[in-house]
Design an enzyme around this catalytic site. Structure first.
Site, PDB file in Angstrom:
ATOM      1  N   ARG A  58       0.994  -1.210  -0.019  1.00  9.51           N
ATOM      2  CA  ARG A  58       0.177  -0.059   0.218  1.00  9.51           C
ATOM      3  C   ARG A  58       0.781   0.877  -0.084  1.00  9.51           C
ATOM      4  O   ARG A  58       1.606   1.417   0.805  1.00  9.51           O
ATOM      5  CB  ARG A  58      -0.434   0.105   0.894  1.00  9.51           C
ATOM      6  CG  ARG A  58      -2.226   0.905   1.342  1.00  9.51           C
ATOM      7  CD  ARG A  58      -2.124   0.541   2.160  1.00  9.51           C
ATOM      8  NE  ARG A  58      -2.332   1.324   3.475  1.00  9.51           N
ATOM      9  CZ  ARG A  58      -2.085   1.582   4.422  1.00  9.51           C
ATOM     10  NH1 ARG A  58      -2.509   0.540   5.179  1.00  9.51           N
ATOM     11  NH2 ARG A  58      -1.320   2.590   5.620  1.00  9.51           N
TER      12      ARG A  58
ATOM     13  N   HIS B 240      -3.335   4.134   5.011  1.00 13.69           N
ATOM     14  CA  HIS B 240      -4.924   3.333   4.348  1.00 13.69           C
ATOM     15  C   HIS B 240      -6.108   4.177   4.296  1.00 13.69           C
ATOM     16  O   HIS B 240      -6.678   3.809   3.045  1.00 13.69           O
ATOM     17  CB  HIS B 240      -5.448   2.996   6.369  1.00 13.69           C
ATOM     18  CG  HIS B 240      -7.226   2.402   5.900  1.00 13.69           C
ATOM     19  ND1 HIS B 240      -6.709   1.711   5.592  1.00 13.69           N
ATOM     20  CD2 HIS B 240      -7.765   2.820   6.685  1.00 13.69           C
ATOM     21  CE1 HIS B 240      -8.543   0.605   5.279  1.00 13.69           C
ATOM     22  NE2 HIS B 240      -9.021   1.533   6.510  1.00 13.69           N
TER      23      HIS B 240
ATOM     24  N   TYR C 160       3.449   5.202  11.205  1.00 13.19           N
ATOM     25  CA  TYR C 160       4.301   3.821  11.802  1.00 13.19           C
ATOM     26  C   TYR C 160       4.286   3.020  10.273  1.00 13.19           C
ATOM     27  O   TYR C 160       5.355   1.635  11.016  1.00 13.19           O
ATOM     28  CB  TYR C 160       2.628   3.274  11.743  1.00 13.19           C
ATOM     29  CG  TYR C 160       1.609   3.184  10.518  1.00 13.19           C
ATOM     30  CD1 TYR C 160       1.708   2.390   9.774  1.00 13.19           C
ATOM     31  CD2 TYR C 160       0.404   4.363  10.650  1.00 13.19           C
ATOM     32  CE1 TYR C 160       0.251   2.500   8.969  1.00 13.19           C
ATOM     33  CE2 TYR C 160      -0.215   4.169  10.133  1.00 13.19           C
ATOM     34  CZ  TYR C 160      -0.145   3.170   8.411  1.00 13.19           C
ATOM     35  OH  TYR C 160      -1.563   3.553   8.188  1.00 13.19           O
TER      36      TYR C 160
END
Ligand code: TPP
Ligand code: MG
Length: 359
Positions: free
Chosen positions: A257, A261, A270
């Site tokens: 990805r 998100h 993160y």
């Protein structure tokens, strides 16, 4: 007996188009076609530019929370290119590329992400709307596949989900049915290494997600999710199996990805920069461009012309989207059930009374 020595099945990652743009193995006959290469490359860029524009709309307050598909375009494009018109597609929320291939308008996709559910119903086929509740769509897809099988139709169903979704009960239940009823179903896991901020290693102890098919008694493969050709070859074979009554297939498409998100997330909190930089070198559009440079002498001027044409197409859609009337606020209760369940009907009445829209 030495239980620990019994090996789990090994699923090597199937790869055709290497990151340097060269072919690691020959293309299948159907893929050995220049028009197909150019059409696929164009669609990959259509999706990427559309996606960029959607994020920009959200950032300027003109779209709701949006889930980007940056880095995952090849998976969804290959699905769009391999499905036949009468197959059924049951998407998840990063399937903009396949939805566009299936005839959904860009303006409708924006309408959906703008908060108007009606946008997701603008299809002229039997495809389902993109599912936001994780993994539920795989059970819907198994249901559709069951119906097609009972009707003895030679049609397939493709459904997609994320790596995180493959840890949910719905996923296993649907796969179990697909196995025991020999359903004409292809499930494609977009393994983008993250479920929001949870890395793959923290939500499954499985070495591969493909091996989850073993317990369901269905076949599986693991494919490079940044490799349009490998995905096409896997999908075409899996779809043919489904349509000819040979049962279901699980495809794990391994990718990364390359975006937050959703627009409500900040991945830099993160994810490591090194991991991302490595993933950028593998991404699907870069390697496809290198492939076209090697095989068709693709040049900057052609690239610029392509992007200009696509941006024009996208701006027309954005204008159409921005001109849409806002949905009625009470529409939050519509477009999901043909008959509202009693509890929702009561909520709807209470809501309308609160807004002074009914007595
Ligand atoms: C049933 C359900 N539980 C929780 C959520 C909240 N949620 C939204 S996306 C997501 C993670 C999904 O990760 P993955 O399946 O890997 O798909 P990705 O977003 O990475 O493509 C979660 C937990 C949800 N939408 N539905
Ligand atoms: Mg994921």
């Amino acid at each position: 007996m030495n239980i620990a020595s019994l090996a789990a099945p090994n699923y090597p990652i199937y790869q055709v188009l290497l990151p340097n743009g060269r072919l690691g193995q020959p293309l299948s006959d159907t893929l050995n076609d220049t028009q197909c290469h150019l059409a696929a490359y164009e669609h990959l860029w259509r999706t990427r530019l559309f996606d960029q524009r959607a994020v920009a709309l959200q950032r300027t307050g003109q779209l709701g929370t949006y889930a980007s598909c940056l880095g995952q375009e090849a998976i969804s494009t290959a699905i769009g290119f391999s499905l036949q018109a009468n197959d059924v597609f049951v998407p998840y929320y990063r399937d903009q590329a396949a939805q566009l291939c299936r005839g959904m308008k860009m303006a409708s996709i924006l309408q959906f992400w703008g908060g108007d559910e009606w946008g997701s119903y603008h299809t002229n086929n039997q495809d389902l709307p993109a599912c936001i509740p994780i993994a539920t769509q795989i059970t819907h897809a198994a249901g559709v596949a069951t119906a097609l099988k009972l009707q003895q139709k030679k049609q397939a169903v493709v459904s997609t989900c994320g790596d995180g979704a493959s840890s949910r009960g719905d996923f296993y239940e649907a796969l179990n049915l697909a196995g025991v009823w020999h359903l004409p179903l292809v499930v494609v896991i977009n393994n983008n290494q993250w479920a929001i901020s949870v890395p793959l290693s923290q939500q499954t102890a499985c070495a591969t997600l493909a091996q989850k098919a073993v317990a369901a008694g269905i076949v599986a493969c693991r494919v490079d999710g940044n490799d349009f050709f490998a995905l096409m070859m896997a999908l075409e074979e899996a779809l043919e199996r489904a349509r000819s009554g040979k049962g279901a297939t699980l495809i794990e498409a391994v990718t990364y990805r390359l975006c937050d998100h959703t627009t409500a997330d900040d991945m830099s909190r993160y994810a490591s920069l090194e991991q991302r930089q490595h993933a950028e070198e593998q991404e699907p559009l870069k390697r496809f461009r290198l492939f076209l440079e090697h095989t068709r002498h693709w040049q900057d001027a052609q690239q610029q012309a392509l992007e200009t044409r696509l941006k024009h197409e996208i701006e027309e859609a954005v204008t159409a989207y921005l001109q849409l009337a806002s949905p009625a606020i009470s529409d939050m209760f519509t477009h999901v059930y043909s008959h509202l369940p009693t509890d929702l009907a009561q909520q709807q009445q209470a809501f309308l009374r609160l807004k002074g829209l009914s007595h």
